[in-house]
Structure formats: structure tokens, C-alpha cells
Design a protein around this motif. Structure first.
Motif, PDB file in Angstrom:
ATOM      1  N   ASP A 145       0.837  -1.204   0.000  1.00 40.50           N
ATOM      2  CA  ASP A 145       0.000   0.000   0.000  1.00 40.50           C
ATOM      3  C   ASP A 145       0.867   1.248   0.000  1.00 40.50           C
ATOM      4  O   ASP A 145       1.827   1.370   0.775  1.00 40.50           O
ATOM      5  CB  ASP A 145      -0.908  -0.002   1.233  1.00 40.50           C
ATOM      6  CG  ASP A 145      -1.864  -1.188   1.244  1.00 40.50           C
ATOM      7  OD1 ASP A 145      -2.829  -1.178   0.474  1.00 40.50           O
ATOM      8  OD2 ASP A 145      -1.613  -2.138   2.010  1.00 40.50           O
ATOM      9  N   VAL A 175       2.824   2.239  -2.396  1.00 41.85           N
ATOM     10  CA  VAL A 175       3.985   2.138  -3.278  1.00 41.85           C
ATOM     11  C   VAL A 175       3.547   2.311  -4.729  1.00 41.85           C
ATOM     12  O   VAL A 175       2.577   1.691  -5.169  1.00 41.85           O
ATOM     13  CB  VAL A 175       4.692   0.778  -3.118  1.00 41.85           C
ATOM     14  CG1 VAL A 175       5.834   0.652  -4.125  1.00 41.85           C
ATOM     15  CG2 VAL A 175       5.218   0.620  -1.704  1.00 41.85           C
ATOM     16  N   LYS A 176       4.249   3.166  -5.453  1.00 38.68           N
ATOM     17  CA  LYS A 176       3.945   3.396  -6.864  1.00 38.68           C
ATOM     18  C   LYS A 176       5.165   3.071  -7.707  1.00 38.68           C
ATOM     19  O   LYS A 176       6.274   3.547  -7.436  1.00 38.68           O
ATOM     20  CB  LYS A 176       3.533   4.849  -7.101  1.00 38.68           C
ATOM     21  CG  LYS A 176       3.189   5.146  -8.567  1.00 38.68           C
ATOM     22  CD  LYS A 176       2.805   6.603  -8.765  1.00 38.68           C
ATOM     23  CE  LYS A 176       2.520   6.894 -10.242  1.00 38.68           C
ATOM     24  NZ  LYS A 176       2.157   8.315 -10.476  1.00 38.68           N
ATOM     25  N   THR A 195       6.739   2.727 -11.789  1.00 39.61           N
ATOM     26  CA  THR A 195       6.590   3.192 -13.168  1.00 39.61           C
ATOM     27  C   THR A 195       7.195   2.163 -14.107  1.00 39.61           C
ATOM     28  O   THR A 195       8.294   1.654 -13.860  1.00 39.61           O
ATOM     29  CB  THR A 195       7.296   4.542 -13.366  1.00 39.61           C
ATOM     30  OG1 THR A 195       6.720   5.505 -12.482  1.00 39.61           O
ATOM     31  CG2 THR A 195       7.129   5.027 -14.793  1.00 39.61           C
ATOM     32  N   GLU A 237      -1.947  -5.065  -8.650  1.00 45.44           N
ATOM     33  CA  GLU A 237      -2.472  -3.960  -7.845  1.00 45.44           C
ATOM     34  C   GLU A 237      -3.555  -4.445  -6.893  1.00 45.44           C
ATOM     35  O   GLU A 237      -3.607  -4.048  -5.719  1.00 45.44           O
ATOM     36  CB  GLU A 237      -3.019  -2.863  -8.769  1.00 45.44           C
ATOM     37  CG  GLU A 237      -1.929  -2.117  -9.537  1.00 45.44           C
ATOM     38  CD  GLU A 237      -2.502  -1.078 -10.481  1.00 45.44           C
ATOM     39  OE1 GLU A 237      -1.776  -0.141 -10.831  1.00 45.44           O
ATOM     40  OE2 GLU A 237      -3.692  -1.205 -10.859  1.00 45.44           O
ATOM     41  N   ALA A 272      -0.401  -1.980  -4.452  1.00 45.13           N
ATOM     42  CA  ALA A 272       0.554  -1.103  -5.133  1.00 45.13           C
ATOM     43  C   ALA A 272      -0.089  -0.467  -6.357  1.00 45.13           C
ATOM     44  O   ALA A 272      -1.156  -0.888  -6.817  1.00 45.13           O
ATOM     45  CB  ALA A 272       1.783  -1.901  -5.554  1.00 45.13           C
ATOM     46  N   ARG A 273       0.569   0.544  -6.898  1.00 48.57           N
ATOM     47  CA  ARG A 273       0.160   1.155  -8.156  1.00 48.57           C
ATOM     48  C   ARG A 273       1.296   0.979  -9.148  1.00 48.57           C
ATOM     49  O   ARG A 273       2.456   1.234  -8.835  1.00 48.57           O
ATOM     50  CB  ARG A 273      -0.140   2.649  -7.979  1.00 48.57           C
ATOM     51  CG  ARG A 273      -1.387   2.943  -7.160  1.00 48.57           C
ATOM     52  CD  ARG A 273      -2.651   2.541  -7.912  1.00 48.57           C
ATOM     53  NE  ARG A 273      -2.694   3.077  -9.257  1.00 48.57           N
ATOM     54  CZ  ARG A 273      -3.083   4.328  -9.550  1.00 48.57           C
ATOM     55  NH1 ARG A 273      -3.442   5.157  -8.581  1.00 48.57           N
ATOM     56  NH2 ARG A 273      -3.096   4.721 -10.804  1.00 48.57           N
ATOM     57  N   VAL A 274       0.961   0.562 -10.371  1.00 46.60           N
ATOM     58  CA  VAL A 274       1.948   0.434 -11.432  1.00 46.60           C
ATOM     59  C   VAL A 274       1.468   1.265 -12.613  1.00 46.60           C
ATOM     60  O   VAL A 274       0.437   0.964 -13.221  1.00 46.60           O
ATOM     61  CB  VAL A 274       2.151  -1.026 -11.868  1.00 46.60           C
ATOM     62  CG1 VAL A 274       3.221  -1.114 -12.955  1.00 46.60           C
ATOM     63  CG2 VAL A 274       2.537  -1.899 -10.675  1.00 46.60           C
ATOM     64  N   GLU A 275       2.196   2.315 -12.912  1.00 44.64           N
ATOM     65  CA  GLU A 275       1.829   3.212 -14.015  1.00 44.64           C
ATOM     66  C   GLU A 275       2.673   2.871 -15.244  1.00 44.64           C
ATOM     67  O   GLU A 275       3.904   2.916 -15.193  1.00 44.64           O
ATOM     68  CB  GLU A 275       2.071   4.664 -13.637  1.00 44.64           C
ATOM     69  CG  GLU A 275       1.722   5.650 -14.748  1.00 44.64           C
ATOM     70  CD  GLU A 275       2.060   7.081 -14.395  1.00 44.64           C
ATOM     71  OE1 GLU A 275       1.977   7.944 -15.294  1.00 44.64           O
ATOM     72  OE2 GLU A 275       2.426   7.342 -13.228  1.00 44.64           O
ATOM     73  N   ASP A 333      11.024   2.256 -12.920  1.00 44.09           N
ATOM     74  CA  ASP A 333      11.306   1.119 -12.035  1.00 44.09           C
ATOM     75  C   ASP A 333      11.426  -0.165 -12.841  1.00 44.09           C
ATOM     76  O   ASP A 333      12.228  -1.044 -12.512  1.00 44.09           O
ATOM     77  CB  ASP A 333      10.180   0.969 -10.999  1.00 44.09           C
ATOM     78  CG  ASP A 333      10.073   2.179 -10.086  1.00 44.09           C
ATOM     79  OD1 ASP A 333      11.001   2.388  -9.285  1.00 44.09           O
ATOM     80  OD2 ASP A 333       9.073   2.913 -10.201  1.00 44.09           O
ATOM     81  N   ARG A 370      11.160   0.642  -3.448  1.00 39.98           N
ATOM     82  CA  ARG A 370      10.652   0.485  -4.806  1.00 39.98           C
ATOM     83  C   ARG A 370      11.391  -0.628  -5.557  1.00 39.98           C
ATOM     84  O   ARG A 370      10.797  -1.355  -6.348  1.00 39.98           O
ATOM     85  CB  ARG A 370      10.749   1.807  -5.566  1.00 39.98           C
ATOM     86  CG  ARG A 370       9.619   2.775  -5.216  1.00 39.98           C
ATOM     87  CD  ARG A 370       9.842   4.173  -5.756  1.00 39.98           C
ATOM     88  NE  ARG A 370      10.373   4.215  -7.091  1.00 39.98           N
ATOM     89  CZ  ARG A 370      11.242   5.142  -7.499  1.00 39.98           C
ATOM     90  NH1 ARG A 370      11.679   6.067  -6.652  1.00 39.98           N
ATOM     91  NH2 ARG A 370      11.670   5.143  -8.746  1.00 39.98           N
TER      92      ARG A 370
END
Length: 442
Positions: free
Chosen positions: A48, A50-51, A53, A72, A77-80, A103, A339
């Protein structure tokens, strides 16, 4: 999608767009040994806040969507995902040279391409990750530089082989027993089709250029590992008679002999698929992306009824594998340990609890023998999966530099270069880029 080779990488070195992308890949400015000592990650542990890229090419922006959404949901987590403008292989190293880092990133896991992002300086080493031992033998051979793993292999490399129209074969009186076991027999098959039917033996795509390389590549499959090792240390050259002979045979025994369609100088990749489907050509030598065109237009049942596939090498019925940027995912050293570990966790999830769902959603073959390939794929896909374990790597997987052979071959088919001049141009570019990389012997 198109199966591009990497002409942009040579241009980066020649034009100096990204000096750091072309410097010595063996120089290590970081402590790569610490990567292997990192503690194991739990693929579904909470992340939670953590983002991450992830960079992709424009035509693969949606490729990781299913696994991103599942990760996710499982971790918080968020992965953009961010698309890098085309040409991906040129713009990405330039972007890295500016100091920007993601990342995670799709990148071709071959020895000719992985060094351009300076793995020992920029990437997390992934040796010892739990998914490594689960990969098939061919997949385990990818993503490794100087004995250290820098890429996770999430999709199988493209397979190079012959797609054929079953109706044309039937009209020519050909059956599976006539499938060739050498390149010379393949040419003879093309002659039979040309002589007995209204179809061309082969469809060649001189207009798009990049597919021109494959007829030459198949003829180099008898070269052993020592030959490639010598080439990579400047002890052998692309002007070797075996290479010149392959180029000459393609020109004289296929193109000049009338085994290709009349407009082979201007033929296109999409035209290949249309021509083979209509029976205007009997065979197409290309990689898996050719099949993707058919799958986008026709059902599995329709494809199985009309189109077949068989493997071929210079003196055997083995196929060839061709890595591309959708096969590998790398994780960067960002300096943020949280990360970095989250990136490792994402890969552990992708190739762990999320893998079966991922390949089912993508409808692609499995890279893990323990995870079955999804049912319902075309018979050509099944044939390629069966051929992969014995497949021979294309030169992009064997040479430290992937020269622009297709451009020089295009010059040849328009009368601008002889086969000897094509080989010399390939050698000149190979040596120039290898020297720029700081390769031993150049």
C-alpha cells in the motif's frame, strides 16, 4: 506488431545521442553483488502506498495490463505504464541518458541489445529469483550478460519458420511428407509451387525491408558457437565466405530465379499476410508477429483450415528463435530500496501466482514448462511451442551487435549493392558499433 531489428541502436552510437548508452557495458559503477543478497520477496505481500513506473513501447502499452491490474489488486501497489515514443529502441536510451529512470521496462533480452542500457550500472541483478529455474531452457538463456541475469523473461521469443497456404500446397501436390529438412529443399519446394500453381513460391517484403533478413538468417544456422564467439572478438568477420554465400544464394536462387512474387521489391508485411491468405503466395518465411496479423482478422478455426507452419534451418528441420522487446522486463537501480524490492515483487508475481492468468488473457505460449500453454491457440502456435526447445537463435541472440542487414539487402534488391558489398557494409557497421561499446578486440 512488426518484428523490428534495431537499426536505431547503431544510430545512437554513431550520432552520439546518448554517450552513456554506448559506453563499455562491462564497467560497473555500482555494487552489483548486493542484488543477489537481497532477501526473498512474497509475491502477494501488501505494498500500500507504493507506486512503480513501467516504460513500454507504444505498440506494447497495453501488454502488461492484465498482470498490472492483478498485482495492484493483490498488493495495493500502483503500477503506471508509460509509452515511450517510437522509435522505442532509439528514444529509450536517450531518455535514460538524461537521468530519467523507470522502475521497470520492457527491453529485448539479447546479448546484442541488453548492453545498450548498461545493465551492470543501471539494472538490478535478478540471479536467484524463484522464477528463474521455472523458465524453459531457451528462455533461461536470454537476459544474461557475462553470466549475470538482468531480465525476467515473461513471453517466449518469436519463432522464425515457414507459414504456408494449405490449399496452395494441395494444388501443387504437396503434403507434410514434403516439408523440407534443409534450406536447399525449401528452395526446391518454392520451385515446385511456382511451376505447378499460379501462386508465387514465396512472398518477400522489400518495401518494409526488415523481413528481408530472414532468408539470409536461416542459412547461417550451421555456424557453431565458436564462430559467433570469434565474430564477437573480431577474429571472424561478416565478410566470411559463408555469409557472402548466403546473401548470394538468396539473390540468385530465390529472387533472380523467380521464386518470389513479381513485386517483391515493394512488397509489405501486411501484404504478406493478405497474399498468403488468398493463396497468391505459397509460403512466407517470417516470425511470430506475422501470425498476429492473421489472428487479428480470423478465428482460430479459419486459420487452422487454411494456414500451416513448419520449422526450417540450413541443414535441418529446426526452427529459429528471435528475441524482441516484449520478451524481457528489466528492473532499474533507482536508489529507493523499497521500490526496488517492489519491482522484484512485481516480477515474482508476474512469473509466479499471476502467470497462468496472464498467458490465458494474452493467449500466448507459456515460458514455463510447468504452466500449460492456454488451449485454443492456432495449430501454428502449437507447432512453434513444440519447435522452441530445439530452435536455433537468430544472430541478434548470438552477435554482440545486430547490424542493419535488412537495409543493405534492400540496397541489393534495388541493384545498389552486390552480395559482397552487402557483407562488407554489415561488417563495417558491426565493427563500428562494437568498438563504440568497448568490445574486446575492436
Amino acid at each position: 506488431m512488426k518484428r523490428r531489428v534495431l537499426p536505431a541502436l547503431a544510430l545512437i552510437c554513431a550520432a552520439g545521442l546518448a554517450g552513456t548508452a554506448c559506453s563499455d557495458p562491462s564497467v560497473d559503477s555500482g555494487d552489483s553483488g548486493t542484488d543477489a543478497k537481497r532477501t526473498a520477496v512474497d509475491p502477494t505481500a501488501r505494498l500500500d502506498g507504493v507506486k512503480l513506473t513501467m516504460w513500454t513501447a507504444q505498440n506494447t502499452l497495453n501488454a502488461p495490463d492484465q498482470v498490472v491490474e492483478a498485482f495492484e489488486k493483490a498488493t495495493g501497489a500502483r503500477v503506471e505504464t508509460q509509452a515511450i515514443p517510437d522509435l522505442y529502441e532509439q528514444n529509450m536510451p536517450t531518455k535514460l541518458a538524461s537521468g530519467d529512470k523507470p522502475d521497470l521496462m520492457f527491453w529485448q533480452p539479447s546479448i546484442s541489445t541488453l548492453p545498450f542500457i548498461q545493465p551492470r550500472q543501471n539494472l538490478l541483478a535478478l540471479d536467484g529469483e524463484p522464477w528463474v529455474s521455472k523458465l524453459g531452457d531457451t528462455e533461461q538463456s536470454l537476459g544474461v550478460i557475462d553470466g549475470k541475469r538482468y531480465a525476467a523473461i515473461v513471453t517466449s521469443p518469436a519463432m522464425l519458420g515457414v507459414y504456408y497456404n494449405k490449399d496452395v500446397f494441395e494444388a501443387a501436390g504437396l503434403t507434410a511428407s514434403d516439408f523440407p529438412t534443409s534450406y536447399d529443399e525449401l528452395l526446391a519446394l518454392g520451385r515446385t509451387i511456382t511451376d505447378r500453381t499460379d501462386a508465387a513460391g514465396f512472398y518477400e517484403a522489400g518495401g518494409d525491408k526488415w523481413p528481408l533478413q530472414w532468408q539470409m538468417q536461416v542459412q547461417l544456422t550451421d555456424l557453431d558457437e565458436q564462430w559467433w564467439a570469434d565474430l564477437n572478438r573480431n577474429r571472424k568477420k561478416w565478410t566470411d565466405p559463408v555469409v557472402v554465400g548466403a546473401i548470394k544464394k538468396y539473390k540468385e536462387k530465390l529472387l533472380d530465379a523467380g521464386l518470389a512474387q513479381k513485386n517483391y521489391r515493394t512488397g509489405t508485411f501486411t501484404g504478406q499476410a493478405d497474399s498468403l491468405w488468398k493463396g497468391e503466395a505459397g509460403m512466407v518465411l517470417n516470425v511470430t508477429s506475422f501470425q498476429s496479423q492473421l489472428q487479428a482478422k480470423f478465428s482460430t478455426a479459419e486459420i487452422d483450415e487454411r494456414i500451416g507452419w513448419f520449422p526450417i534451418a540450413n541443414s535441418s528441420a529446426n526452427g529459429m528463435y528471435s528475441p524482441d522487446q516484449t520478451n524481457g522486463v528489466v528492473a532499474f537501480r533507482t536508489g529507493d530500496e523499497k521500490r526496488q524490492n517492489a519491482a522484484r515483487q512485481f516480477l515474482a508475481f508476474w512469473l509466479g501466482p499471476g502467470y497462468a492468468d496472464y498467458i490465458a488473457a494474452m493467449r500466448i505460449p507459456s515460458v514455463q514448462p510447468s504452466v500449460p500453454t492456454p488451449a485454443g491457440l492456432p495449430q501454428a502456435s502449437t507447432a512453434q511451442v513444440e519447435a522452441l526447445p530445439k530452435a536455433i537463435g537468430v544472430f541478434q541472440a548470438k552477435a554482440i551487435v545486430a547490424p542493419d542487414t535488412h537495409l543493405y539487402l534492400a540496397d541489393m534488391i534495388f541493384g545498389k549493392k552486390t552480395p559482397q558489398q552487402v557483407a562488407q557494409a554489415i561488417q563495417d557497421q558491426f565493427a563500428q558499433v562494437a568498438k563504440a561499446q568497448g568490445a574486446t578486440g575492436f
